[in-house]
Design an enzyme around this catalytic site. Structure first.
Site, PDB file in Angstrom:
ATOM      1  N   ASN A   1      -7.568  -2.270  14.615  1.00 27.68           N
ATOM      2  CA  ASN A   1      -8.940  -2.874  14.275  1.00 27.68           C
ATOM      3  C   ASN A   1      -8.861  -3.957  13.457  1.00 27.68           C
ATOM      4  OD1 ASN A   1      -7.880  -1.863  11.687  1.00 27.68           O
ATOM      5  ND2 ASN A   1      -9.381  -0.179  11.729  1.00 27.68           N
TER       6      ASN A   1
ATOM      7  N   HIS B   1      -7.146  -4.588  10.535  1.00 27.29           N
ATOM      8  CA  HIS B   1      -6.986  -4.329   9.161  1.00 27.29           C
ATOM      9  C   HIS B   1      -5.465  -5.158   8.680  1.00 27.29           C
ATOM     10  CE1 HIS B   1      -4.832  -0.120  10.227  1.00 27.29           C
ATOM     11  NE2 HIS B   1      -3.938  -1.093   9.651  1.00 27.29           N
TER      12      HIS B   1
ATOM     13  N   ASP C   1       0.975  -1.435  -0.005  1.00 30.22           N
ATOM     14  CA  ASP C   1      -0.051  -0.071   0.088  1.00 30.22           C
ATOM     15  C   ASP C   1       0.750   1.311  -0.043  1.00 30.22           C
ATOM     16  OD1 ASP C   1       0.863  -0.174   2.640  1.00 30.22           O
ATOM     17  OD2 ASP C   1      -1.067  -0.904   3.342  1.00 30.22           O
TER      18      ASP C   1
ATOM     19  N   GLU D   1      -9.727  -1.943   5.760  1.00 29.54           N
ATOM     20  CA  GLU D   1     -10.325  -1.699   7.113  1.00 29.54           C
ATOM     21  C   GLU D   1     -11.580  -2.696   7.245  1.00 29.54           C
ATOM     22  OE1 GLU D   1      -9.058   0.397   9.016  1.00 29.54           O
ATOM     23  OE2 GLU D   1      -8.263   2.052   8.055  1.00 29.54           O
TER      24      GLU D   1
END
Length: 238
Positions: free
Chosen positions: A130, A132, A67, A137
């Site tokens: 979280n 990810h 990414d 997400e």
């Protein structure tokens, strides 16, 4: 899913290096999927040390990163392009033409990168607080390909430490390989350290496979190694 728990971050980095080195030894022209963030810094340091001391060559290796932020210059100190050069690429004998970090802001840019990512022998991952992986997400479909992501406030908050602790400086979007792209890799190596990752690690390993914890999909991968330090493993029941 093979889970290895180490005493500390140094041990985690050394165990992760063993997994990466085994792939490189077996296949000198391996295709590596790489990640950024604080978690892999120790692994990259081990790779550089091995190259310098033992001559492990990267001249035939090809890399694809997960990414990159949208709207950030490639040469910005906080770009993932810069991160990879600073922590790995400029310290080994890799051909710069064989290194790939996604770049762009449109669906077309994402599709073009996704088409390039082929034959990944080992995909390195971290995990967000979280759950990810990459910048996928919670709620991201498991079959999603490389796409443009709206970053959640929690992710931007976690990354503000790299931007003078100012969340307004953290980009709001990223271009990220999708979960479907990640799952195409032959082998996956996920590393996590620190107590802040303990809930996500527990959900990934012991929770249901659900898009609410994107990393839980790794339970379905045929060859996944998870290496965590004692703090990140602290909430596992076994």
């Amino acid at each position: 899913m093979k889970v290895i728990v180490t005493k500390d971050y140094d041990g985690l980095s050394k165990e992760a290096f063993k997994v990466m080195k085994a792939v490189l030894d077996e296949k000198p022209n391996a295709v590596l999927g790489l990640a950024t963030g604080s978690s892999p810094e120790g692994l990259y340091a081990e790779m550089v040390k091995d190259h310098e001391e033992n001559g492990t060559s990267y001249k035939d290796v090809v890399t694809y990163n997960l990414d990159e932020y949208v709207g950030i210059d490639r040469n910005d100190p906080q770009s993932y392009y810069t991160f990879m050069n600073d922590h790995l690429f400029k310290h080994v004998d890799i051909n710069p033409d064989n290194t790939h970090v996604p770049y762009g802001s449109t669906a077309e840019d994402a599709k073009k990168y996704d088409d390039e990512v082929k034959g990944v022998d080992i995909q390195l991952l971290g995990i967000g607080r979280n759950g990810h992986i990459g910048f996928n997400e919670p709620g991201t479909p498991f079959d999603e390909r490389t796409h443009i992501v709206e970053l959640t406030e929690s992710t931007r908050d976690a990354n503000k430490r790299f931007f003078d602790d100012d969340i307004t400086k953290v980009p709001e979007k990223a271009i990220s390989q999708g979960i479907g792209t990640v799952m195409d890799a032959k082998k996956i190596l996920l590393i996590a350290n620190g107590a802040s990752k303990a809930d996500a690690v527990k959900a990934m390993i012991e929770g249901p496979v659900t898009t609410e914890c994107p990393a839980s999909v790794l339970q379905n991968h045929p060859d996944c190694v998870v290496i965590v330090d004692a703090e990140a493993a602290s909430k596992l029941s076994k």
